[in-house]
Design a protein around this motif. Structure first.
Motif, mmCIF file in Angstrom:
data_model
loop_
_atom_site.group_PDB
_atom_site.id
_atom_site.type_symbol
_atom_site.label_atom_id
_atom_site.label_comp_id
_atom_site.label_asym_id
_atom_site.label_seq_id
_atom_site.Cartn_x
_atom_site.Cartn_y
_atom_site.Cartn_z
ATOM 1 N N PHE A 51 27.188 -42.340 44.888
ATOM 2 C CA PHE A 51 27.112 -43.100 46.335
ATOM 3 C C PHE A 51 28.683 -43.511 46.604
ATOM 4 O O PHE A 51 29.479 -43.575 45.911
ATOM 5 C CB PHE A 51 26.344 -44.250 46.339
ATOM 6 C CG PHE A 51 26.763 -45.276 45.378
ATOM 7 C CD1 PHE A 51 27.565 -46.270 45.506
ATOM 8 C CD2 PHE A 51 25.844 -45.658 44.252
ATOM 9 C CE1 PHE A 51 27.901 -47.427 44.817
ATOM 10 C CE2 PHE A 51 26.177 -46.469 43.163
ATOM 11 C CZ PHE A 51 27.061 -47.316 43.200
ATOM 12 N N ASP A 52 28.846 -43.631 47.853
ATOM 13 C CA ASP A 52 30.303 -44.203 48.523
ATOM 14 C C ASP A 52 30.150 -45.553 48.696
ATOM 15 O O ASP A 52 31.019 -46.430 48.706
ATOM 16 C CB ASP A 52 30.448 -43.329 49.698
ATOM 17 C CG ASP A 52 30.780 -41.956 49.227
ATOM 18 O OD1 ASP A 52 32.020 -41.566 48.907
ATOM 19 O OD2 ASP A 52 29.847 -41.073 49.990
ATOM 20 N N GLU A 53 28.814 -46.063 48.935
ATOM 21 C CA GLU A 53 28.654 -47.573 48.958
ATOM 22 C C GLU A 53 27.071 -48.020 48.654
ATOM 23 O O GLU A 53 26.412 -47.103 48.743
ATOM 24 C CB GLU A 53 28.944 -48.096 50.287
ATOM 25 C CG GLU A 53 28.267 -47.492 51.226
ATOM 26 C CD GLU A 53 28.466 -47.927 52.930
ATOM 27 O OE1 GLU A 53 29.029 -48.846 53.015
ATOM 28 O OE2 GLU A 53 28.098 -47.227 53.940
ATOM 29 N N MET A 54 27.117 -49.044 48.223
ATOM 30 C CA MET A 54 25.654 -49.555 47.931
ATOM 31 C C MET A 54 25.449 -50.916 48.448
ATOM 32 O O MET A 54 26.406 -51.807 48.237
ATOM 33 C CB MET A 54 25.381 -49.444 46.340
ATOM 34 C CG MET A 54 24.051 -50.078 46.215
ATOM 35 S SD MET A 54 23.380 -49.602 44.338
ATOM 36 C CE MET A 54 24.548 -50.156 43.245
ATOM 37 N N ILE A 55 24.187 -51.096 49.113
ATOM 38 C CA ILE A 55 24.272 -52.379 49.944
ATOM 39 C C ILE A 55 23.115 -53.144 49.326
ATOM 40 O O ILE A 55 21.833 -52.457 49.597
ATOM 41 C CB ILE A 55 24.201 -52.291 51.548
ATOM 42 C CG1 ILE A 55 25.417 -51.671 51.998
ATOM 43 C CG2 ILE A 55 23.897 -53.525 52.126
ATOM 44 C CD1 ILE A 55 25.380 -51.027 53.309
ATOM 45 N N TYR A 56 22.925 -54.152 48.908
ATOM 46 C CA TYR A 56 21.946 -55.056 48.625
ATOM 47 C C TYR A 56 21.631 -56.278 49.439
ATOM 48 O O TYR A 56 22.395 -56.815 50.167
ATOM 49 C CB TYR A 56 22.084 -55.797 47.209
ATOM 50 C CG TYR A 56 22.565 -55.022 46.077
ATOM 51 C CD1 TYR A 56 21.643 -54.458 44.942
ATOM 52 C CD2 TYR A 56 23.941 -54.569 45.897
ATOM 53 C CE1 TYR A 56 21.833 -53.895 44.010
ATOM 54 C CE2 TYR A 56 24.332 -53.776 44.670
ATOM 55 C CZ TYR A 56 23.263 -53.536 43.699
ATOM 56 O OH TYR A 56 23.618 -52.900 42.550
ATOM 57 N N VAL A 57 20.168 -56.167 49.824
ATOM 58 C CA VAL A 57 19.804 -56.951 50.998
ATOM 59 C C VAL A 57 18.848 -57.991 50.341
ATOM 60 O O VAL A 57 17.436 -57.784 50.249
ATOM 61 C CB VAL A 57 19.247 -56.196 52.036
ATOM 62 C CG1 VAL A 57 18.959 -57.301 53.160
ATOM 63 C CG2 VAL A 57 20.106 -55.111 52.494
ATOM 64 N N THR A 58 19.026 -59.262 49.983
ATOM 65 C CA THR A 58 18.446 -60.270 49.494
ATOM 66 C C THR A 58 18.802 -61.707 50.227
ATOM 67 O O THR A 58 19.728 -61.757 50.606
ATOM 68 C CB THR A 58 18.441 -60.433 48.157
ATOM 69 O OG1 THR A 58 19.855 -60.996 47.732
ATOM 70 C CG2 THR A 58 18.405 -59.148 47.396
#
Length: 589
Positions: free
Chosen positions: A350-357
């Motif tokens: 991946f080029d970016e990984m976004i965590y939504v918490t």
């Protein structure tokens, strides 16, 4: 005086003012690309007509220029005086430190409407402004409920915020992988495994898996507080599970599969999908590899109580230790998260990984990214956490929120009651499905109106109002515009009389549409959905003003055709923007 002949700017690929950038660049001695970045569409003013574009002089000229002693307004006036109007630009002025431009109204009307017709759902997304954003592969991890635990409002927020971010990234051309990282491991499963043998029922598990597992979990927790043997049994079950004991794994697999099936049904009601359902369980073995990597680097320290810790301090006076392994050798949440991040990089590159918490996990993610850095994982800088605040007051008639299904049912029920009480409601083929879409829109807009980090109080009555800045208002506006489709006689989207679309309400709406890509760019900067909500509300109110001012029925054929084209295009942009937020537009209500 510098003429503005052949002015153009690639704004929605509209050739309106761009050559102006070349003229200005010669005057101020800056590259035309730099000048272009200082030009923006002007927000619509409700009380008076606005220019279309503005060039911010202060962002171009610094104190090193010859007119450094002039005020910013004087600089703007001086620059404006060197430019002339032409066949594209009808007015040039200076206002509060910017040079303003107004496009000839017939050209504005024709070009914007033709561009919407040509681009369809891609309108506003293929612009030079957005083309500068690097594209690539984005992983968004969101929702992530804990099996057998309460599906609290934080998971609802994570679900809709994560879906919006994934939609946004996809819209600008990224390949997006949506991951639901389930809380499907750890002590809770030790408790659940022990509790099911004591309080479980296969029939209730089949009938309502999520509710029954939750009830079992609550009961065993209460019992374990009074009985130390039960807690010991739970730890023993977890050790059997981590050791791969067949009976324990079989029970865990059964619980997990049933839960995912139920989650998928609920997500479908929201129009949300995932490319991958994973969970902590996937990384119980790989977390041991992480521990070995930490040992090899000499950063895993064993404490007196037998636990293993890593120093995650950032040059502070006192070291900060993060526990990564229990004294009995079993893994922890942080260890499994590290293993997951490494595995995803290998699997997806991946080029970016976004965590939504929620924001309570900010420290956890700081530690996660730090441990990845310690391990030499260069992609740690491409990992981001998008935190959000808490919600108070989210209750159903049954009481406190336990499952997302309860929230969706409540929204649908309340909306059905409101629709039944409204005399203008139409006979619908499936009123419950329509009510569900409207109720979901109400939930999403209520949640997205403020800054993500802010806590807010949820109010059912306010969320479900049909007026004001609500999801119900957006759905009503879309349905109203869509109803005009039945008035088309010949749906020719290229042939219309421009002179029939010069009313102020038309011009104001088209000016608002010019700002679309700027709003998308603003959303991409910090992932705040409120910018898009505000833009949508503005478009909705402008569309309703135009709908009242520009009747189609009773108009001459030329006027009717032109107005229908205008409303058709506004409805298209409205629908596509609602979908970015995760709202499914309704066509009747």
């Amino acid at each position: 005086m510098v003429p503005l002949t052949f002015l153009w700017i690639t704004f929605y690929n509209l050739h309106f003012i761009g050559q102006c950038t070349l003229q200005v660049s010669r005057i101020v001695g800056l590259p035309s690309e730099t000048v272009a970045q200082s030009i923006r569409a002007v927000p619509v003013h409700r009380k008076h007509e606005s220019p279309d574009f503005q060039l911010f002089v202060n962002s171009l000229l610094d104190d090193s220029h010859a007119d450094a002693n002039s005020t910013v307004q004087e600089k703007a006036q001086k620059l404006a005086s060197k430019l002339n109007c032409d066949t594209v630009i009808s007015e040039i002025g200076a206002d509060r430190g910017s040079v303003t431009f107004k496009v000839h109204r017939d050209l504005l009307t024709k070009t914007v409407l033709q561009k919407i017709t040509q681009d369809g759902p891609r309108f506003g997304l293929n612009t030079d402004l957005l083309s500068r954003i690097p594209k690539g592969k984005t992983i968004v991890e969101f929702s992530s409920p804990n099996i057998a635990k309460k599906f609290h409002v934080g998971h609802l927020r994570s679900t809709i915020i994560g879906n919006y971010i994934a939609n946004l990234k996809e819209a600008i051309g990224n390949e997006v992988i949506r991951i639901n990282y389930l809380g499907d491991w750890g002590l809770q499963f030790g408790l659940l495994g022990t509790g099911f043998s004591k309080f479980g029922s296969e029939k209730e598990l089949r009938d309502n898996p999520l509710e029954h597992l939750f009830n079992v979990y609550v009961k065993i927790n209460e019992a374990a507080e009074q009985d130390e043997n039960l807690r010991s049994s739970a730890m023993e079950f977890l050790r059997r599970l981590e050791g791969g004991e067949a009976q324990a794994v079989s029970l865990w697999t059964h619980f997990r599969e049933l839960s995912i099936q139920e989650y998928a049904k609920i997500y479908k009601r929201l129009g949300i999908h995932f490319e991958e359902y994973s969970g902590e369980s996937f990384y119980r073995e790989k977390s041991q590899h992480v521990l070995q990597m930490l040992r090899n680097r000499g950063v895993l320290k064993e404490m007196e109580n037998g636990t293993g810790v890593v120093d995650v301090s950032e040059g502070q006076d006192m070291s900060t230790y993060k526990t990564v392994v229990r004294s009995d050798g079993t893994s922890l949440y942080i260890t499994r998260d590290v293993a997951a991040a490494i595995d995803r990089k290998e699997k997806y590159d991946f080029d970016e990984m976004i965590y939504v918490t929620d924001k309570s996990q900010q420290t956890h993610f700081q530690h996660l990214f730090k441990i990845l850095e310690i391990l030499g994982e260069k992609h740690s800088i491409r990992c981001h956490h998008v935190p959000f605040g808490r919600v108070q007051g989210m209750k159903t008639r049954k009481g406190d929120v336990i499952f997302l299904e309860d929230v969706l049912d409540e929204a649908r029920t309340r909306m059905l009651q409101n629709m039944a009480a409204t005399s203008t409601s139409k006979d619908l083929e499936d009123p419950a499905r329509t009510a569900e879409k409207i109720g979901a829109a109400a939930l999403i807009v209520q949640d997205f109106k403020g800054p993500l980090m802010s806590d807010y109080h949820f109010d059912w009555d306010r969320a479900l109002q049909s007026f004001g800045d609500t999801g119900v208002f957006l759905q009503y506006t879309h349905a109203r515009l869509h109803s005009l489709q039945g008035l088309w006689e010949t749906k020719d989207l290229t042939d219309f009389n421009i002179s029939c679309l010069q009313e102020p309400s038309v011009i104001s709406t088209l000016q608002h549409l010019l700002r679309y890509d700027e709003v998308i760019l603003q959303c991409l900067d910090d992932y705040q959905p409120r910018y898009l909500v505000n833009y949508l509300m503005g478009l909705g109110h402008l569309a309703n003003v135009a709908h009242l001012a520009l009747p189609v029925k009773g108009s001459t054929p030329d006027v009717a055709q032109a107005r229908l084209l205008f409303f058709n295009n506004v409805q298209m942009v409205l629908a596509n923007t609602m979908k970015l937020l995760g709202i499914t537009p309704v066509t009747n209500m």
